[in-house]
Design an enzyme around this catalytic site. Structure first.
Site, short mmCIF file in Angstrom:
data_model
loop_
_atom_site.label_atom_id
_atom_site.label_comp_id
_atom_site.label_asym_id
_atom_site.label_seq_id
_atom_site.Cartn_x
_atom_site.Cartn_y
_atom_site.Cartn_z
N ARG A 222 0.85 -0.84 0.08
CA ARG A 222 0.02 0.12 -0.15
C ARG A 222 0.84 1.21 0.09
O ARG A 222 0.52 2.18 -0.51
CB ARG A 222 -0.96 0.02 1.49
N LYS B 18 3.13 -18.35 8.45
CA LYS B 18 2.38 -18.48 9.68
C LYS B 18 2.26 -17.01 10.21
O LYS B 18 2.90 -16.39 9.98
CB LYS B 18 3.19 -19.51 10.73
N ASP C 195 6.75 -23.42 7.12
CA ASP C 195 7.34 -23.33 8.46
C ASP C 195 8.73 -23.17 8.60
O ASP C 195 9.56 -24.22 7.85
CB ASP C 195 6.76 -24.45 9.28
N HIS C 196 9.41 -22.13 8.78
CA HIS C 196 10.73 -21.97 8.34
C HIS C 196 11.55 -22.70 9.18
O HIS C 196 12.80 -22.92 8.61
CB HIS C 196 11.30 -20.38 8.39
N LYS D 29 15.85 -25.21 7.78
CA LYS D 29 17.12 -25.46 8.90
C LYS D 29 17.71 -26.43 8.37
O LYS D 29 17.08 -27.69 8.10
CB LYS D 29 16.75 -25.28 10.21
N GLU E 66 14.86 -19.52 23.21
CA GLU E 66 15.39 -18.27 22.79
C GLU E 66 15.89 -17.04 23.84
O GLU E 66 15.36 -17.19 24.95
CB GLU E 66 14.18 -17.42 21.89
N ASP F 18 2.47 -19.56 18.92
CA ASP F 18 3.52 -19.08 18.01
C ASP F 18 4.70 -20.00 17.65
O ASP F 18 5.17 -20.00 16.62
CB ASP F 18 4.09 -18.04 18.91
N HIS G 213 6.40 -25.12 14.89
CA HIS G 213 7.99 -25.45 14.80
C HIS G 213 8.12 -26.70 15.70
O HIS G 213 8.71 -27.52 15.16
CB HIS G 213 8.90 -24.31 15.20
N LYS H 42 10.93 -17.68 25.58
CA LYS H 42 11.69 -16.57 25.46
C LYS H 42 12.54 -15.92 26.44
O LYS H 42 12.03 -16.46 27.61
CB LYS H 42 10.84 -15.27 24.61
C1 BG6 Z 1 8.96 -17.29 14.67
C2 BG6 Z 1 8.40 -17.04 15.89
O1 BG6 Z 1 8.20 -18.41 13.77
O2 BG6 Z 1 10.22 -18.25 15.09
C3 BG6 Z 1 9.13 -16.09 16.58
O3 BG6 Z 1 7.14 -16.32 15.32
C4 BG6 Z 1 10.44 -16.83 16.97
O4 BG6 Z 1 8.55 -15.74 17.81
C5 BG6 Z 1 11.08 -17.28 15.78
O5 BG6 Z 1 11.29 -15.74 17.59
C6 BG6 Z 1 12.16 -18.31 15.79
O6 BG6 Z 1 12.97 -18.63 14.94
P1 BG6 Z 1 14.60 -18.87 14.64
O7 BG6 Z 1 14.79 -19.08 13.38
O8 BG6 Z 1 15.19 -17.57 15.10
O9 BG6 Z 1 14.74 -20.10 15.45
#
Ligand code: BG6
Length: 490
Positions: free
Chosen positions: A51, A151, A180-181, A185, A219, A238, A243, A334
């Site tokens: 936008r 997500k 889902d990243h 990995k 984290e 989250d 994950h 976290k």
């Molecule tokens: C994300 C979450 O999907 O993954 C975050 O929304 C999180 O809250 C993050 O910090 C962690 O990803 P990575 O790759 O840093 O472990």
């Protein structure tokens, strides 16, 4: 070993939300790195659509800045500057209104025929429907088109089903790439190589030999910059629903017949469906308090009454032949003491010790480290060297990838680099299928309902000091079973 980069055919990629945070931090730097590695050809087109009023020149500046700030190898040498110039030449920008008419005709004019077109929905899920509809109306939803969605894919089963229905109106499952990243990995994929590429582990991979499995994603970051989203989501939605659940699936699934999208996803789905509901006693929720010079969660999100959890630990059971009787302990949080993610497969004791009691006794533990220092370690028991009789010690057979492969080989592509290239190649193996996401919510929803009756009256999670290992109750979750979490250590 020399890594092989196989270039992909030129493609068109449209990033909806091209000025957003995810585009800036992850998507654009990932594309740049693949371009720099020679995998993306210079006649590819990358179009930002958002936008925000700006022209292509301004977006190119925005992208150049994103690359310097976030691409890992953007060290500013000459080669890098040339690559950056080449990269920004591929970029275009369109001012676009997702649900209005602005920009759509222009976008349709830019996107070419006869090549792969990918549309990255890096926007709030409430816009998915409008985007899908407009792509269809403007003739961009045909068979060569793919959409990529991020997500959170819903916040419960009902909303995920609704999103799946919305996307299915104009795209079939083979065109939808749900990211889902964690699946991108390096070590996560290695998990499959270890399990299904070796004879050594698979015969032992069951409840007869495995005492329990621990999955930790710890984290150190707080909820920086995402307080609004996070305070409505919490660790269960989250991280756990996606994950950790994916890691659990990969570690527990049956061998798929082939390493291909549907055989792999069928097996993951069976694991989720075999999970027992989590009992309230097997679930610990925490929220970080101030500590180590850092603010507490409530202060951080500006909500003094927040009952959102920033930590969750739970014990799960998979009711099938392979895993009945072997608990899976999962935790994520976290503001913990270290950024450390790992899966530990803890094997049972030998059935009988032939050594004296004072020789000591150790268990084999296979640790798969996701980050940092990706690698695999197997703890084996040997005799302590030297005189003094038979005393047993535990030594690691360590395969830290950076050491075993050399720093260059171990300079893995970021998860986003791999996943975006898979979208272009049309490989869905590392993406979640619609039924998988729904099954994950079907398991997560009742667990959330154990504390949240939907009336906004959820009890406060247990506070834990920032920089700690989480609430004490999480330690108790294992101790009462006579087990211990592994230390959270980078
Ligand atoms: C994300 C979450 O999907 O993954 C975050 O929304 C999180 O809250 C993050 O910090 C962690 O990803 P990575 O790759 O840093 O472990």
């Amino acid at each position: 070993m020399v890594s092989r980069v196989i270039p992909v055919e030129p493609f068109d990629l449209v990033i909806f939300g091209g000025t957003g945070d995810l585009a800036r931090r992850k998507i654009l730097p990932a594309l740049f790195r693949r371009f720099r590695a020679g995998q993306i050809r210079s006649d590819t087109r990358i179009i930002g659509a958002a936008r925000r009023e700006m022209d292509t020149a301004a977006w190119r500046n925005f992208v150049a800045e994103a690359i310097s700030a976030h691409a890992r190898d953007a060290e500013g040498d000459r080669e890098e500057a040339t690559a950056r110039e080449g990269f920004v030449r591929m970029l275009d920008y369109v001012v676009l209104d997702a649900s209005g008419e602005t920009g759509w005709a222009q976008l349709a004019g830019l996107v070419g025929d006869g090549r792969v077109r990918a549309f990255y929905f890096s926007v709030a899920p409430r816009l998915f429907g409008a985007l899908a509809e407009r792509l269809h109306q403007h003739g961009m939803a045909d068979g060569d088109s793919r959409i990529v969605v991020e997500k959170p894919f819903g916040r419960d089963l009902a909303s995920a089903q609704e999103l799946n229905r919305t996307l299915a109106r104009h795209f079939h499952e083979g065109q939808i790439y749900r990211i889902d990243h964690y699946l991108g990995k390096e070590t996560v994929q290695n998990l499959m190589a270890i399990r299904f590429g070796n004879m050594l582990f698979e015969p032992l991979w069951n409840s007869q030999y495995v005492d329990h499995i621990q999955i930790t994603v710890a984290e150190t970051v707080g909820v920086d910059g995402r307080a609004d989203y996070y305070d409505r989501a919490g660790a269960m939605r989250d991280m756990m629903q996606n994950h950790l659940m994916q890691l659990l699936c990969l570690i527990a699934m049956e061998p798929p017949a082939r390493f291909e999208p549907d055989p792999v996803r069928d097996e993951k789905l069976k694991v989720i469906r075999a999970l027992d509901p989590v009992e309230p006693d097997n679930l610990v929720r925490g929220q970080y308090a101030a500590g180590d010079g850092m603010r507490g969660y409530r202060d951080h999100v500006g909500n003094p009454d927040s009952t959102t959890e920033s930590f969750v630990a739970l014990k799960a059971h998979i009711s099938n032949w392979r895993w009945a009787g072997t608990p899976f302990y999962l935790r994520t949080g976290k503001r913990l003491r270290d950024r450390a993610s790992e899966i530990a497969v803890v094997f049972k004791d030998t059935p009988h010790s032939i050594f004296d009691d004072d020789a000591g006794r150790h268990r084999n533990i296979l640790t798969i480290r996701l980050q940092p220092n990706e690698g695999i370690e197997l703890g084996v028991t040997i005799k302590e060297p030297g005189p003094g009789g038979m005393r047993l010690v535990d030594v690691p057979l360590d395969m830290t990838f950076a050491e075993a492969l050399g720093p260059e080989e171990a300079d893995f592509p970021d998860a986003y680099e791999r996943l975006i290239m898979d979208v272009i190649r049309g490989n869905q193996t590392l993406f979640m299928r619609g039924d998988e996401v729904e099954a994950a919510w079907a398991w997560t929803d009742p667990a959330i309902a154990t504390w949240d009756g939907g009336d906004g009256m959820a009890p406060a999670p247990i506070p834990y000091p920032s920089g700690s290992s989480g609430p004490r109750e999480s330690l108790m979750l294992m101790r009462r079973d006579g087990r211990e979490w592994r230390e959270i250590r980078a």
